[in-house]
Design an enzyme around this catalytic site. Structure first.
Site, short mmCIF file in Angstrom:
data_model
loop_
_atom_site.label_atom_id
_atom_site.label_comp_id
_atom_site.label_asym_id
_atom_site.label_seq_id
_atom_site.Cartn_x
_atom_site.Cartn_y
_atom_site.Cartn_z
N GLU A 145 -16.58 33.10 -33.16
CA GLU A 145 -17.38 32.19 -32.31
C GLU A 145 -18.51 31.55 -33.73
OE1 GLU A 145 -21.16 33.22 -29.26
OE2 GLU A 145 -18.96 34.25 -29.27
N TYR A 157 -22.40 46.10 -32.44
CA TYR A 157 -22.77 44.90 -31.55
C TYR A 157 -24.04 44.99 -30.92
CZ TYR A 157 -21.52 41.14 -28.07
OH TYR A 157 -21.71 40.02 -27.51
#
Length: 681
Positions: free
Chosen positions: A9, A309
């Site tokens: 990303e 995360y």
């Protein structure tokens, strides 16, 4: 044999994946190795096209072109990052690439980032998915050893696509309708608008609040204090004469013990952090905005690899994580957490069973430390604070409950009832981790009348004991209005808006709350940047523009129920239990109805912040607004968009009164101003 393309990303994540996979040769927007080529997006490289891409008529904002309901939504390359898109597209179409591994963030938006690039580039080769919760070398290697089939995540992509298309259809149509109707820069959206409505509702409650004087009666019994209570267990009265009469009657009287209750109580450790809870604590303790906290978390996750995360909505772990916890405790052995971590390892403490629940983890487990040991020297002060919050919460979950004895006593004198309460600590348990720092979350809107009696040390009591009342004190207070929202309390309200919906049937739709943990920080930020809300101290205060917008938008766009229904439907789409196209056709009908409602509105909008200064670009009068970082002038014309800073809030302290100062002017004329009158160039 061809190569495998890995799509990350962000460049920082791409570089880390490349290092672990042994890709060392630089290419155009990529890193190459013998088996893999690693490339990256820069967040979204592709997005839904603006209305103008469908027809030139949409270049002019007019009711004649509304509602805008394209048959098929188009994708477009974002101009600012088109160079990197072209690099990725070239690799996707290259004959040397046999297959692709999607390695974007493991969540709904991460899936969308990759799939839109794939769709726009026309990639048709096999796809695998890397799905990991931390960025350590070990997690990356394990993830690549257990890649998932890309088809398993197609429904997640459909859910993300549905969310984006629905936001486009509702947000753009309503924003254009409001702007055309009221000739002002107004915008609305399915999460932003009900969130603003919560702030307006709270502001109205504060303005309409009428304080009442109340009275409490405190008796000094020598070894302890007792508070008066009526037959309905109310600790205050609104009748002053009654309070003074009771105080006079019992002064000098004998207080007889009528009830003693010693209750053993315990408080389990607080649950592990999800993103929203962490943002709340960071705002309460350090004043960080939700967006700031998310940014710090991302650095700790991607760059330092210290935490798992961050964009998670779960406060639980799964069974497969439990065997790794010892290593994580060892990694967290830094600073003042060293002693607690040592004790956990030495005594082989197990994490609380309540922290492990597979059924309460969808995409990602709670935020906990990784197995990577971090040197505090490499962290900024902000990163240290957030890392420490997560570590302490994690370690606390290995400790037993906080145990205490609650002592409640009742007394009777001259037919009146008094009571006293106190607590005696039995075992500090998990509270040892916090070094006596109060860490109980306060309910900011608690009724002060329910919480008048402070806890105290109570001596050993028996039923035969009598105490002579040395003195009585009648104390007056005023009921307080509900507190204004802070960013922390607004996050709580967004997470659980059911409390603000009176219809019981509708509450069942509010499982998901307003937005997701990943988007709430951005929504709050947009309220500031659209000048619907301004900051006063730590409080969020709606502006006249925000209040007027809520009076102008259609009623059901203000209700939390609608967006919660959406989130539930999107969740079903992601699990293959609902159809994306059916959902979007309903949204199209809804968007058309909203436009009609705005068009038929009889309401008016009034700029009450107009200045006599003229916009240098279009000649219209400028509006003065309070931005998050200071005062500015903005053009009232949406198409012009001119902005000019007047002053900036700073952290520079006034040498005379020590309050923070504002900075005015430009270049050499820049001057610090303080409210006390002090000025400094």
């Amino acid at each position: 044999m061809g190569k495998i393309l890995v799509l990350a990303e962000k460049p920082s994540v791409g570089r880390e994946l490349a290092r672990v996979l042994g890709c060392k040769r630089k290419g155009a927007g990529c890193l190459r190795g013998d088996k893999y080529i690693v490339t990256w997006a820069l967040g979204h490289l592709v997005t839904l096209a603006d209305p103008e891409a469908y027809d030139d008529k949409y270049k002019t904002w007019s009711f004649d072109t509304l509602p805008m309901l394209p048959d098929k939504m188009k994708l477009t390359v974002i101009p600012q990052t088109s160079k990197q898109y072209n690099n990725v597209k070239k690799l996707l179409r290259s004959s040397e690439v046999d297959s692709l591994i999607i390695a974007t963030d493991a969540g709904r938006e991460g899936e969308l980032v990759a799939r839109w690039i794939i769709a726009k580039a026309g990639f048709k080769k096999p796809i695998k998915r890397l799905w990991i919760s931390s960025q350590t070398d070990k997690a990356i290697r394990q993830g690549f050893a257990a890649l998932k089939d890309g088809r398993d995540y197609y429904n997640l992509y459909m859910s993300a696509q549905a969310r984006a298309e629905a936001d486009w259809l509702v947000g753009l149509n309503v924003t254009r309708a409001l702007t055309c109707k009221f000739n002002a820069q107004l915008s609305a959206g399915r999460v932003q608008t009900p969130t603003l409505a919560l702030l307006i509702e709270r502001e109205n409650s504060i303005r309409n609040f009428k304080p009442k004087e109340y009275y409490t009666i405190k008796a000094d019994l020598g070894k302890l204090f007792a508070m008066w209570r009526d037959k309905n267990k109310n600790s205050a009265t609104f009748d002053r004469a009654k309070a003074e009469k009771i105080a006079e009657t019992v002064r000098g009287g004998a207080f007889k013990v009528t009830s003693i209750r010693n209750t053993e109580k315990q408080t389990p450790p607080p649950a592990l952090y999800d993103l929203t809870e962490l943002q709340r604590d960071a705002n309460k303790l350090y004043g960080y905005s939700p967006k700031q906290t998310l940014g710090i978390m991302q650095r700790l996750y991607e760059h330092h690899k210290a935490l798992t995360y961050p964009r998670t909505d779960s406060r639980y772990l799964t069974d497969d994580i439990v065997p790794t916890l010892g290593e994580r405790v060892r990694a967290a052995m830094t600073g003042d957490n060293r002693e607690a971590a040592n004790e956990i390892l030495r005594n082989k403490y197990k994490i609380a069973k309540s922290c492990v629940n597979n059924s309460k983890v969808s995409d990602h487990h709670a935020i906990i430390p990784t197995e990577e040991k971090v040197s505090p020297m490499t962290l900024s002060s902000e990163e240290k604070r957030i890392y420490d919050l997560v570590v302490k919460r994690f370690l606390a979950c290995f400790y037993p409950s906080y145990k205490y004895k609650q002592i409640k006593a009742e007394f009777e004198c001259c037919g009146e009832t008094f009571f006293a309460s106190g607590r005696e600590e039995v075992d500090p348990g998990w509270k040892k981790i916090y070094s006596n720092r109060a860490f109980d979350t306060d309910d900011e809107n608690e009724n002060e009348l329910d919480n008048i009696n402070p806890e105290q040390n109570i001596p050993a009591l028996g039923y035969s004991d009598k105490f002579i009342c040395k003195n009585t004190i009648v104390k007056s207070g005023r009921t307080k209005p509900p507190a204004r929202y802070t960013e922390a309390s607004l996050l709580s309200a967004m997470e659980n808006p059911a409390a603000f919906v009176s219809d019981k049937k509708m509450r069942e739709y509010l499982g998901g709350g307003l937005g997701t943990p990943a988007t709430r920080a951005d929504i709050i930020d947009k309220l500031y940047s659209a000048f619907y809300v301004e900051k006063q101290g730590n409080s969020m205060v709606p502006t006249s523009k925000g209040a007027q917008l809520i009076s102008l938008v259609p009623q059901d766009l203000k209700e939390p129920v609608m967006t919660a229904k959406w989130e539930m439907e999107l969740e079903k789409i992601s699990k293959g239990k609902a159809d994306k196209e059916k959902f979007i056709s309903e949204i199209r009908r809804y968007a058309a109805d909203l436009v009609k409602t705005v068009k038929n509105s009889q309401a008016e909008y009034r700029h009450d912040n107009m200045t006599h200064k003229v916009c240098p670009e279009c000649g219209k009068f400028l509006l003065e607004v309070n931005g998050k970082r200071g005062k500015m002038l903005v053009c009232q014309d949406r198409e012009c968009g001119y902005r000019q800073n007047i002053s900036l809030k700073t952290n520079v302290r006034c040498p005379e009164c020590h309050k923070t100062m504002e900075l005015f002017g430009e270049g050499e004329k820049r001057t610090y101003y303080c409210k006390c009158g002090y000025r400094e160039r």
